[in-house]
Design an enzyme around this catalytic site. Structure first.
Site, PDB file in Angstrom:
ATOM      1  N   SER A 147       0.853  -1.180   0.000  1.00  0.00           N
ATOM      2  CA  SER A 147       0.000   0.000   0.000  1.00  0.00           C
ATOM      3  C   SER A 147       0.891   1.233   0.000  1.00  0.00           C
ATOM      4  O   SER A 147       2.077   1.160   0.347  1.00  0.00           O
ATOM      5  CB  SER A 147      -0.872  -0.008   1.258  1.00  0.00           C
ATOM      6  OG  SER A 147      -1.493   1.238   1.481  1.00  0.00           O
ATOM      7  N   TYR A 160      -3.171  -0.294  10.061  1.00  0.00           N
ATOM      8  CA  TYR A 160      -2.998  -0.682   8.655  1.00  0.00           C
ATOM      9  C   TYR A 160      -1.612  -0.284   8.158  1.00  0.00           C
ATOM     10  O   TYR A 160      -0.925  -1.069   7.491  1.00  0.00           O
ATOM     11  CB  TYR A 160      -4.094   0.000   7.833  1.00  0.00           C
ATOM     12  CG  TYR A 160      -4.109  -0.337   6.362  1.00  0.00           C
ATOM     13  CD1 TYR A 160      -4.662  -1.533   5.917  1.00  0.00           C
ATOM     14  CD2 TYR A 160      -3.611   0.553   5.414  1.00  0.00           C
ATOM     15  CE1 TYR A 160      -4.708  -1.833   4.559  1.00  0.00           C
ATOM     16  CE2 TYR A 160      -3.644   0.267   4.059  1.00  0.00           C
ATOM     17  CZ  TYR A 160      -4.195  -0.937   3.639  1.00  0.00           C
ATOM     18  OH  TYR A 160      -4.236  -1.228   2.297  1.00  0.00           O
TER      19      TYR A 160
END
Length: 264
Positions: A147, A160
């Site tokens: 990501s 995250y």
């Protein structure tokens, strides 16, 4: 006609979390290059069946298996069953993951640990039984879905970001340990994409929509199909000497310190 370097005909590709969204787009890219798709999900068999039918409606070979990537026993059994049913797994894409949008000071330990368990530990659990067989065969491609949060922080996504930052380094270490066995391990870091999940905020005047349009040098959200090229490349012979890299498919966000795209 697919160029030989990118031809995946005869390859078996296992894609976790590929029943919707970006996972489905990446899996479809592999299938378009000739791969047989093995689709994993864990929420429901119905969702897996619907996704498999959607792939097959496009003319792709697709088969679904329900198991939890964080459960070592389930993963080991599933890998054995998949290889018995379809042959060796040539390509593994670790796409399954979750996000919980909670500021760190307000986040419970249980929620933090759940994100780490699925997004980071789950990749370790899922990859090892597949990689062991790839090492024995001296051939394999592993793609971990990272990501932009592997590089940057953002409000309310601390767990995250911790998981995806860890996944970047896990990818590099997997590559380091397995390169001598002709197993390449790389990552893809998606930017912001137009999916069903982002549809409610992709409207003119919405603050986050305006932020993404202005912050992205390409001045737009990505189309999920934009991920297919990088996926095919990293899954194919074309990337045989590429390992330990994270390819960011983000319209240029990480290339700049942030001058808005609408400024001269």
């Amino acid at each position: 006609m697919t160029h030989p370097l990118f031809d995946l005909t005869g390859k078996v590709a296992l894609v976790t979390g590929a029943t919707h969204g970006l996972g489905m787009a990446m899996a479809a890219g592999l299938a378009s290059a000739g791969a047989k798709l093995i689709i994993n999900g864990n929420s429901s068999q119905e969702k897996i069946d619907n996704a498999v039918n959607e792939y097959r409606a496009k003319g792709f070979q697709a088969f679904g298996y329900k198991f939890n990537v964080t459960d070592e026993d389930q993963v080991t059994a599933a890998v054995e069953q998949i290889e018995q049913d379809h042959g060796p797994i040539d390509i593994l894409i670790n796409n399954a993951g979750i996000i919980k949008r909670t500021p760190l000071l307000e986040m419970s330990l249980a929620d933090f640990e759940e994100v780490i368990k699925i997004d980071l530990t789950g990749v370790f659990t899922m990859t090892r039984p597949v990689a062991r067989k790839m090492v024995e065969r001296r051939q394999g491609k592993i793609i971990n879905i990272c990501s932009m949060m592997s590089e940057l922080g953002r409000n309310s996504v601390g767990a995250y970001a911790a998981a995806k930052g860890g996944l970047k380094m896990l990818t590099k270490n997997m590559a380091t340990e397995w390169a001598k066995y002709n197993v390449q391990v790389n990552g893809i870091g998606p930017g912001y994409f137009a999916t069903s999940q982002t549809e409610p905020i992709r409207v003119d005047g919405h603050p986050f929509n305006d932020f993404i349009i202005n912050r992205t040098p390409a001045a737009k959200w990505g189309d999920p199909d934009d991920l297919q090229g990088a996926t095919i490349f990293l899954a194919s012979k074309a990337s045989d000497f590429v390992t330990g890299q994270i390819v960011y498919v983000d319209g240029g966000i990480l290339a700049t310190i942030g001058k808005p795209s609408n400024e001269v």
